[in-house]
Design a protein around this motif. Structure first.
Motif, mmCIF file in Angstrom:
data_model
loop_
_atom_site.group_PDB
_atom_site.id
_atom_site.type_symbol
_atom_site.label_atom_id
_atom_site.label_comp_id
_atom_site.label_asym_id
_atom_site.label_seq_id
_atom_site.Cartn_x
_atom_site.Cartn_y
_atom_site.Cartn_z
ATOM 1 N N LEU A 8 97.810 85.610 43.982
ATOM 2 C CA LEU A 8 98.906 84.862 43.365
ATOM 3 C C LEU A 8 100.088 85.781 43.082
ATOM 4 O O LEU A 8 99.912 86.871 42.539
ATOM 5 N N PRO A 9 101.287 85.344 43.428
ATOM 6 C CA PRO A 9 102.456 86.198 43.205
ATOM 7 C C PRO A 9 102.890 86.206 41.748
ATOM 8 O O PRO A 9 102.797 85.202 41.043
ATOM 9 N N LEU A 10 103.373 87.351 41.311
ATOM 10 C CA LEU A 10 103.967 87.497 39.990
ATOM 11 C C LEU A 10 105.460 87.264 40.141
ATOM 12 O O LEU A 10 106.114 87.921 40.935
ATOM 13 N N LEU A 11 105.991 86.330 39.384
ATOM 14 C CA LEU A 11 107.417 86.035 39.424
ATOM 15 C C LEU A 11 108.105 86.750 38.268
ATOM 16 O O LEU A 11 107.669 86.648 37.123
ATOM 17 N N ASP A 12 109.168 87.468 38.574
ATOM 18 C CA ASP A 12 109.988 88.101 37.536
ATOM 19 C C ASP A 12 111.171 87.178 37.292
ATOM 20 O O ASP A 12 112.148 87.189 38.025
ATOM 21 N N LYS A 62 99.001 92.580 36.652
ATOM 22 C CA LYS A 62 100.086 92.451 37.628
ATOM 23 C C LYS A 62 101.401 92.998 37.071
ATOM 24 O O LYS A 62 102.165 93.649 37.785
ATOM 25 N N VAL A 63 101.668 92.746 35.808
ATOM 26 C CA VAL A 63 102.882 93.272 35.166
ATOM 27 C C VAL A 63 102.838 94.806 35.142
ATOM 28 O O VAL A 63 103.826 95.472 35.457
ATOM 29 N N LEU A 64 101.684 95.372 34.800
ATOM 30 C CA LEU A 64 101.550 96.828 34.760
ATOM 31 C C LEU A 64 101.743 97.434 36.142
ATOM 32 O O LEU A 64 102.397 98.471 36.289
ATOM 33 N N ARG A 65 101.188 96.801 37.146
ATOM 34 C CA ARG A 65 101.370 97.301 38.518
ATOM 35 C C ARG A 65 102.845 97.278 38.913
ATOM 36 O O ARG A 65 103.342 98.222 39.527
ATOM 37 N N GLN A 66 103.536 96.195 38.569
ATOM 38 C CA GLN A 66 104.955 96.115 38.905
ATOM 39 C C GLN A 66 105.754 97.175 38.137
ATOM 40 O O GLN A 66 106.657 97.805 38.690
ATOM 41 N N THR A 73 108.914 102.650 31.914
ATOM 42 C CA THR A 73 108.135 103.115 30.773
ATOM 43 C C THR A 73 107.908 101.922 29.854
ATOM 44 O O THR A 73 108.843 101.213 29.496
ATOM 45 N N LEU A 74 106.659 101.707 29.470
ATOM 46 C CA LEU A 74 106.290 100.530 28.687
ATOM 47 C C LEU A 74 106.369 100.764 27.186
ATOM 48 O O LEU A 74 106.007 101.829 26.684
ATOM 49 N N ILE A 75 106.789 99.712 26.520
ATOM 50 C CA ILE A 75 106.711 99.639 25.067
ATOM 51 C C ILE A 75 105.912 98.366 24.775
ATOM 52 O O ILE A 75 106.442 97.257 24.827
ATOM 53 N N PRO A 76 104.605 98.513 24.522
ATOM 54 C CA PRO A 76 103.734 97.353 24.340
ATOM 55 C C PRO A 76 103.795 96.800 22.914
ATOM 56 O O PRO A 76 103.066 97.242 22.037
ATOM 57 N N LEU A 77 104.647 95.823 22.686
ATOM 58 C CA LEU A 77 104.784 95.204 21.368
ATOM 59 C C LEU A 77 103.846 94.013 21.202
ATOM 60 O O LEU A 77 103.548 93.614 20.084
ATOM 61 N N CYS A 78 103.391 93.444 22.296
ATOM 62 C CA CYS A 78 102.508 92.276 22.283
ATOM 63 C C CYS A 78 101.071 92.710 21.987
ATOM 64 O O CYS A 78 100.537 93.598 22.653
ATOM 65 N N TYR A 92 97.683 103.922 30.117
ATOM 66 C CA TYR A 92 98.488 104.566 29.074
ATOM 67 C C TYR A 92 99.514 105.533 29.660
ATOM 68 O O TYR A 92 100.500 105.857 29.015
ATOM 69 N N ARG A 93 99.320 105.970 30.900
ATOM 70 C CA ARG A 93 100.273 106.877 31.541
ATOM 71 C C ARG A 93 101.656 106.244 31.660
ATOM 72 O O ARG A 93 102.660 106.944 31.784
ATOM 73 N N LEU A 94 101.730 104.904 31.607
ATOM 74 C CA LEU A 94 103.014 104.200 31.695
ATOM 75 C C LEU A 94 103.667 103.983 30.331
ATOM 76 O O LEU A 94 104.831 103.606 30.261
ATOM 77 N N VAL A 95 102.909 104.175 29.275
ATOM 78 C CA VAL A 95 103.352 103.819 27.926
ATOM 79 C C VAL A 95 104.175 104.951 27.306
ATOM 80 O O VAL A 95 103.821 106.130 27.428
#
Length: 104
Positions: A8-12, A62-66, A73-78, A92-95
């Protein structure tokens, strides 16, 4: 990830600032804010009909892969995203450093 969701495709959806995954005529989403190379993941929502089927986890993966492909660089507030990261510490390497646990 459940193989049923892999293709399934991830839509941005940049207009609404959310990533979307359509499953069985319903849409799961992660709301975000993008500022330069920082991607803040704010809220994850999975329709009741899809809950408990691994849709939220597939969506976050899918979001992490994109994010990885786009060198963000991620800021995980959720809280859902934070739990996913706790269960999959390889991401965590992306965070951003201030948002990682002390042992990551």
């Amino acid at each position: 990830m459940n193989p049923a969701y892999q293709a399934l495709p991830l839509l941005d959806n940049t207009y609404d600032q959310q990533f979307e995954l359509e499953v069985a005529d319903a849409t799961a989403l992660v709301q975000y804010q993008l500022h330069h190379q920082y991607l803040s993941l704010i809220h994850t929502e999975v329709p009741a009909a899809l809950q408990g089927q691994g849709v939220g986890s597939a969506l976050v993966e899918k979001v992490l892969r994109q994010a990885d492909e786009r060198h963000l660089t991620l800021i995980p507030l959720c809280p859902f995203v934070a739990r996913y990261l706790h269960q999959h510490p390889e991401w965590y390497r992306l965070v951003a450093p201030g948002y990682r646990p002390a042992n990551a």
